[in-house]
Design a protein around this motif. Structure first.
Motif, PDB file in Angstrom:
ATOM      1  N   GLY A  73       0.818  -1.216   0.000  1.00 39.55           N
ATOM      2  CA  GLY A  73       0.000   0.000   0.000  1.00 39.55           C
ATOM      3  C   GLY A  73       0.842   1.252   0.000  1.00 39.55           C
ATOM      4  O   GLY A  73       1.491   1.572  -0.992  1.00 39.55           O
ATOM      5  N   THR A  74       0.895   1.939   1.144  1.00 40.34           N
ATOM      6  CA  THR A  74       1.654   3.190   1.214  1.00 40.34           C
ATOM      7  C   THR A  74       3.128   2.936   1.518  1.00 40.34           C
ATOM      8  O   THR A  74       3.924   3.868   1.579  1.00 40.34           O
ATOM      9  CB  THR A  74       1.083   4.117   2.299  1.00 40.34           C
ATOM     10  OG1 THR A  74       1.072   3.412   3.534  1.00 40.34           O
ATOM     11  CG2 THR A  74      -0.320   4.569   1.952  1.00 40.34           C
ATOM     12  N   SER A  75       3.504   1.699   1.744  1.00 44.87           N
ATOM     13  CA  SER A  75       4.915   1.313   1.945  1.00 44.87           C
ATOM     14  C   SER A  75       5.580   2.090   3.067  1.00 44.87           C
ATOM     15  O   SER A  75       6.698   2.604   2.911  1.00 44.87           O
ATOM     16  CB  SER A  75       5.705   1.488   0.651  1.00 44.87           C
ATOM     17  OG  SER A  75       5.087   0.806  -0.395  1.00 44.87           O
ATOM     18  N   THR A  76       4.900   2.218   4.179  1.00 50.08           N
ATOM     19  CA  THR A  76       5.399   2.871   5.406  1.00 50.08           C
ATOM     20  C   THR A  76       5.670   4.362   5.244  1.00 50.08           C
ATOM     21  O   THR A  76       6.317   4.959   6.091  1.00 50.08           O
ATOM     22  CB  THR A  76       6.687   2.196   5.948  1.00 50.08           C
ATOM     23  OG1 THR A  76       7.785   2.532   5.099  1.00 50.08           O
ATOM     24  CG2 THR A  76       6.548   0.693   6.053  1.00 50.08           C
ATOM     25  N   ARG A  77       5.125   4.973   4.136  1.00 49.52           N
ATOM     26  CA  ARG A  77       5.433   6.378   3.915  1.00 49.52           C
ATOM     27  C   ARG A  77       4.288   7.314   4.299  1.00 49.52           C
ATOM     28  O   ARG A  77       4.365   8.518   4.023  1.00 49.52           O
ATOM     29  CB  ARG A  77       5.764   6.617   2.437  1.00 49.52           C
ATOM     30  CG  ARG A  77       7.114   6.052   2.004  1.00 49.52           C
ATOM     31  CD  ARG A  77       7.242   6.098   0.503  1.00 49.52           C
ATOM     32  NE  ARG A  77       8.537   5.665   0.038  1.00 49.52           N
ATOM     33  CZ  ARG A  77       9.484   6.493  -0.417  1.00 49.52           C
ATOM     34  NH1 ARG A  77       9.270   7.791  -0.456  1.00 49.52           N
ATOM     35  NH2 ARG A  77      10.627   6.023  -0.844  1.00 49.52           N
ATOM     36  N   GLY A  78       3.238   6.810   4.878  1.00 47.06           N
ATOM     37  CA  GLY A  78       2.098   7.658   5.189  1.00 47.06           C
ATOM     38  C   GLY A  78       1.293   7.950   3.935  1.00 47.06           C
ATOM     39  O   GLY A  78       1.475   7.299   2.912  1.00 47.06           O
TER      40      GLY A  78
END
Length: 148
Positions: free
Chosen positions: A29-34
């Motif tokens: 999804g957002t790959s831990t980037r918020g």
């Protein structure tokens, strides 16, 4: 044991986090980037000194002062140094080449003789400038202060 079968101790290493490899991994999804915004995009790098749109420090604080292009920088040599040189080398004339050869000044430096210390023998000193106290001290013992 040889180089072909060396490996780290058990528990010493971990697998890397594989980010952005689908929802099943837990880090898709957002790959831990918020969510959204510049920091979530690829190629993001914060400019040094950027303060989020606030006027940055280097623009808030005014510049002041200036460098005078006509300023003349002198290398100061005090009377006590002249006295020790005179005692060591027993020479009575001191000029720019003398000071350069003894490592007191560089080749293109302008020399100013300053009045710290005392002088006991008559010396002929050649320099670009002298302080009043230096001239008095040199002439008091019978020496000469020659301005170049």
């Amino acid at each position: 044991m040889n180089l072909s079968n060396l490996k780290p101790a058990t528990g010493a290493t971990r697998n890397e986090k594989r980010i952005g490899r689908g929802t099943g991994s837990g880090r898709g999804g957002t790959s831990t980037r918020g969510h959204k915004g510049a920091k979530s995009r690829s190629g993001y790098s914060k400019k040094s000194g950027f303060e989020g749109g606030q006027m940055p420090l280097q623009r808030r604080v005014p510049k002041f002062g200036f460098n005078n292009i006509n300023r003349v920088e002198y290398k100061g040599i005090n009377l006590d140094i002249l006295q020790t040189l005179a005692e060591k080398n027993s020479s009575t004339t001191m000029d720019a080449t003398y000071f350069i050869s003894h490592g007191l000044v560089s080749k293109n430096a302008k020399i100013k003789v300053l009045g710290r210390g005392e002088i006991t023998q008559a010396l002929e000193v050649h320099a670009h400038a002298f302080s009043k106290s230096a001239i008095e001290a040199i002439e008091k013992v019978g020496g000469k202060a020659v301005t170049l």
